[in-house]
Write a protein that holds these residues in place. Structure first.
Motif, PDB file in Angstrom:
ATOM      1  N   LEU A   1     -10.951  -1.734  -1.406  1.00  7.14           N
ATOM      2  CA  LEU A   1     -10.462  -1.298  -2.731  1.00  7.14           C
ATOM      3  C   LEU A   1      -9.859  -2.441  -3.544  1.00  7.14           C
ATOM      4  O   LEU A   1     -10.287  -2.705  -4.668  1.00  7.14           O
ATOM      5  CB  LEU A   1      -9.450  -0.160  -2.566  1.00  7.14           C
TER       6      LEU A   1
ATOM      7  N   TRP B   1     -14.673  -0.970  -3.449  1.00  6.56           N
ATOM      8  CA  TRP B   1     -14.676   0.464  -3.118  1.00  6.56           C
ATOM      9  C   TRP B   1     -14.475   1.218  -4.415  1.00  6.56           C
ATOM     10  O   TRP B   1     -13.390   1.175  -5.002  1.00  6.56           O
ATOM     11  CB  TRP B   1     -13.579   0.805  -2.103  1.00  6.56           C
TER      12      TRP B   1
ATOM     13  N   SER C   1      -7.472  12.311  -6.070  1.00  4.34           N
ATOM     14  CA  SER C   1      -7.420  12.925  -4.759  1.00  4.34           C
ATOM     15  C   SER C   1      -6.052  12.737  -4.144  1.00  4.34           C
ATOM     16  O   SER C   1      -5.373  11.756  -4.408  1.00  4.34           O
ATOM     17  CB  SER C   1      -8.485  12.252  -3.903  1.00  4.34           C
TER      18      SER C   1
ATOM     19  N   TYR D   1       0.880  -1.161   0.000  1.00  6.53           N
ATOM     20  CA  TYR D   1       0.000   0.000   0.000  1.00  6.53           C
ATOM     21  C   TYR D   1       0.924   1.219   0.000  1.00  6.53           C
ATOM     22  O   TYR D   1       1.355   1.703   1.033  1.00  6.53           O
ATOM     23  CB  TYR D   1      -0.903  -0.033   1.238  1.00  6.53           C
TER      24      TYR D   1
ATOM     25  N   GLU E   1      -9.275  17.078  -3.421  1.00  4.41           N
ATOM     26  CA  GLU E   1     -10.000  16.177  -4.325  1.00  4.41           C
ATOM     27  C   GLU E   1     -10.402  16.988  -5.554  1.00  4.41           C
ATOM     28  O   GLU E   1     -11.015  18.048  -5.420  1.00  4.41           O
ATOM     29  CB  GLU E   1     -11.263  15.632  -3.660  1.00  4.41           C
TER      30      GLU E   1
ATOM     31  N   ALA F   1      -4.111   6.165  -6.115  1.00  4.01           N
ATOM     32  CA  ALA F   1      -4.959   5.015  -5.797  1.00  4.01           C
ATOM     33  C   ALA F   1      -6.418   5.452  -5.673  1.00  4.01           C
ATOM     34  O   ALA F   1      -7.333   4.674  -5.954  1.00  4.01           O
ATOM     35  CB  ALA F   1      -4.487   4.357  -4.502  1.00  4.01           C
TER      36      ALA F   1
ATOM     37  N   PRO G   1     -15.519   7.803  -3.578  1.00  7.78           N
ATOM     38  CA  PRO G   1     -16.481   8.457  -2.700  1.00  7.78           C
ATOM     39  C   PRO G   1     -17.641   9.159  -3.404  1.00  7.78           C
ATOM     40  O   PRO G   1     -18.369   9.914  -2.748  1.00  7.78           O
ATOM     41  CB  PRO G   1     -15.600   9.471  -1.951  1.00  7.78           C
TER      42      PRO G   1
HETATM   43  C1  UQ1 Z   1      -9.618   7.004  -1.408  1.00  8.45           C
HETATM   44  O1  UQ1 Z   1     -10.686   6.505  -1.732  1.00  8.45           O
HETATM   45  C2  UQ1 Z   1      -8.491   6.154  -1.166  1.00  8.45           C
HETATM   46  O2  UQ1 Z   1      -8.614   4.810  -1.326  1.00  8.45           O
HETATM   47  C3  UQ1 Z   1      -8.752   4.045  -0.205  1.00  8.45           C
HETATM   48  C4  UQ1 Z   1      -7.282   6.697  -0.768  1.00  8.45           C
HETATM   49  O3  UQ1 Z   1      -6.262   5.861  -0.417  1.00  8.45           O
HETATM   50  C5  UQ1 Z   1      -5.274   5.633  -1.284  1.00  8.45           C
HETATM   51  C6  UQ1 Z   1      -7.121   8.120  -0.674  1.00  8.45           C
HETATM   52  O4  UQ1 Z   1      -6.010   8.595  -0.383  1.00  8.45           O
HETATM   53  C7  UQ1 Z   1      -8.268   8.973  -0.918  1.00  8.45           C
HETATM   54  C8  UQ1 Z   1      -8.084  10.454  -0.766  1.00  8.45           C
HETATM   55  C9  UQ1 Z   1      -9.505   8.429  -1.262  1.00  8.45           C
HETATM   56  C10 UQ1 Z   1     -10.717   9.304  -1.513  1.00  8.45           C
HETATM   57  C11 UQ1 Z   1     -11.829   9.133  -0.486  1.00  8.45           C
HETATM   58  C12 UQ1 Z   1     -12.346  10.082   0.330  1.00  8.45           C
HETATM   59  C13 UQ1 Z   1     -13.403   9.710   1.313  1.00  8.45           C
HETATM   60  C14 UQ1 Z   1     -11.883  11.495   0.332  1.00  8.45           C
END
Ligand code: UQ1
Ligand code: FAD
Length: 374
Positions: free
Chosen positions: A353, A358, A301, A42, A315, A268, A361
């Protein structure tokens, strides 16, 4: 010759999620994933590993434990892509045929394009880089050993993944920070003299900077196995329709993640949103229909960690327009957003994810904005 309905190349964020989504749909033995690595990292946690807040062991899991059971894992590098014959070849020479292909090989780190690297990393403890597991563990000790002089943070002259990461680590080293020189590209490191050689991108003039410590972000490209294949453009990126993720020349090929030419910041978080689009559109193509069920909006993001315990949650989409999830001012540094970065996103990544559950958002954003958001 092995044959599969679906072959996925690359088992990182995008490839692993794709393998889960489609082995659930298509059933055991129909999907194969080609991925040589033993460990799935990760990578977003590496900012915090570099900052000394998390340990490197917390950022990785054995590849075999994250890939889906119902999918065949071919633990090799893919070295040839032959989309005209719907086949790929692995390093040991195995020919693998597919009906559908998803390309998700991410980015290659080109430290070797900087003269003196990567060898200088082994010579000088004050050289570090959050972009690779081997070098990220050097960042915190370098910060601690830093007494005075220049702390240099580089940004290469290529697209990179998580373009916020080079500044996050700079903020985390903030009190030592002196001065930023924009448009200077690192071309050489001389660890014996503790000198960094930069070239100005416009004037091509070179300048020598003494460094006490230096955090290096390497030039990046797609993995070389993709170059000179019909899948990529002249810069080496997989050409996909930016909204549907379908390849522009081969309708049975899709791309996801950092290796695509989608004009958005490579994260990601972007991959999460793309998985939902890929699922619907590839299913449609498998069913003999068009790849137009869902459209990616460019969402990406970057949680900008500005200090331990502080984070600005940026974002936005491919035009740089804000696409914010929460109904408060996200341009402020917040402890809650730091908590998302440190604790919630890693959990979301491992449990949802990479299992293809996932899709970003967008739904939460729409609910929190009472349907008034894009
Ligand atoms: C996101 O979904 C995600 O995946 C788990 C990340 O991890 C790598 C993030 O850094 C970000 C910013 C998101 C976006 C989700 C939100 C709730 C802002
Ligand atoms: P990857 O996850 O990199 O996976 C690519 C996979 O392909 C790898 O497993 C590799 O072994 C495999 N591969 C490569 N070549 C071949 C080949 N020839 N054959 C077979 N397999 C191959 N994103 C965020 O959303 N938020 C953040 O805060 C954030 N911070 C980051 C901080 C750092 C320091 C770094 C390095 C990254 C950060 N990212 C962040 C970016 C994020 O990690 C990537 O955008 C994401 O992992 C991209 O997923 P991917 O599937 O495209 O590529």
């Amino acid at each position: 010759v092995r044959r599969y309905d679906l072959v996925i190349v690359g088992g990182g964020a995008g490839g692993c999620a794709t393998a889960h989504m489609f082995s659930r749909k298509m059933g055991r033995g129909r999907v194969a994933i080609i991925e040589p690595a033993d460990v799935h990292y990760y990578q977003p946690l590496w900012t915090l590993v570099g900052g000394g807040i998390k340990k490197i062991e917390q950022s990785g899991k054995p590849m075999g434990s994250v890939l889906p059971q119902g999918c065949e894992w071919i633990k090799e590098k893919c070295v040839e892509f032959d989309p005209d014959n719907s086949s790929v070849t692995t390093e040991s020479g195995q020919l693998i045929r597919y009906q559908f292909l998803v390309v998700a090989v991410g980015l290659q780190l080109n430290y070797h394009l900087i003269k003196g690297l990567p060898e200088a990393f082994d010579i000088d403890p004050m050289l570090c880089s959050n972009y690779m597991s081997k070098y990220v563990v050097k960042t915190r000790p370098a910060m601690e050993a830093f007494k005075e002089g220049n702390a240099i943070f580089t940004f290469p002259n290529t697209p990179i993944k998580c373009a916020g990461a080079p500044q996050k680590i700079m903020y985390l080293t903030e009190h030592y920070f002196r001065k930023v020189n924009f448009r200077h590209n690192l071309i050489e490191v001389r660890p014996e003299k503790k000198e960094a050689i930069f070239q100005h991108l416009d004037t091509l003039e070179t300048k020598v900077f003494p460094y006490e410590m230096m955090h290096i972000v390497p030039p990046m490209s797609t993995p070389k196995e993709l170059w000179d294949t019909p899948l990529v453009d002249s810069t080496g990126y997989v050409t996909v329709n930016r909204e549907t993720l379908q390849h522009t020349k081969y309708p049975n090929v899709f791309g996801i993640g950092d290796n695509t030419n989608i004009p958005t910041s490579k994260t990601a978080a972007a991959v999460a949103s793309q998985t939902g689009v890929l699922l619907k559109n590839l299913c449609s193509v498998i069913a003999g229909k068009e790849a137009n069920i869902e459209k990616y909006d460019g969402y990406t993001s970057c949680p900008l960690v500005t200090a331990p315990g502080k984070c600005v949650m940026a974002e936005f989409d491919w035009d740089g327009q804000p696409l914010e999830t929460f109904p408060f001012d996200q341009s402020k540094e917040r402890r809650t957003m730091y908590h998302f970065k440190q604790d919630i996103f890693p959990e979301l990544y491992w449990s949802l994810l990479i299992r293809g559950r996932w899709h970003g958002p967008a739904l939460i954003r729409k609910a929190l904005h009472l349907g008034m958001s894009r």
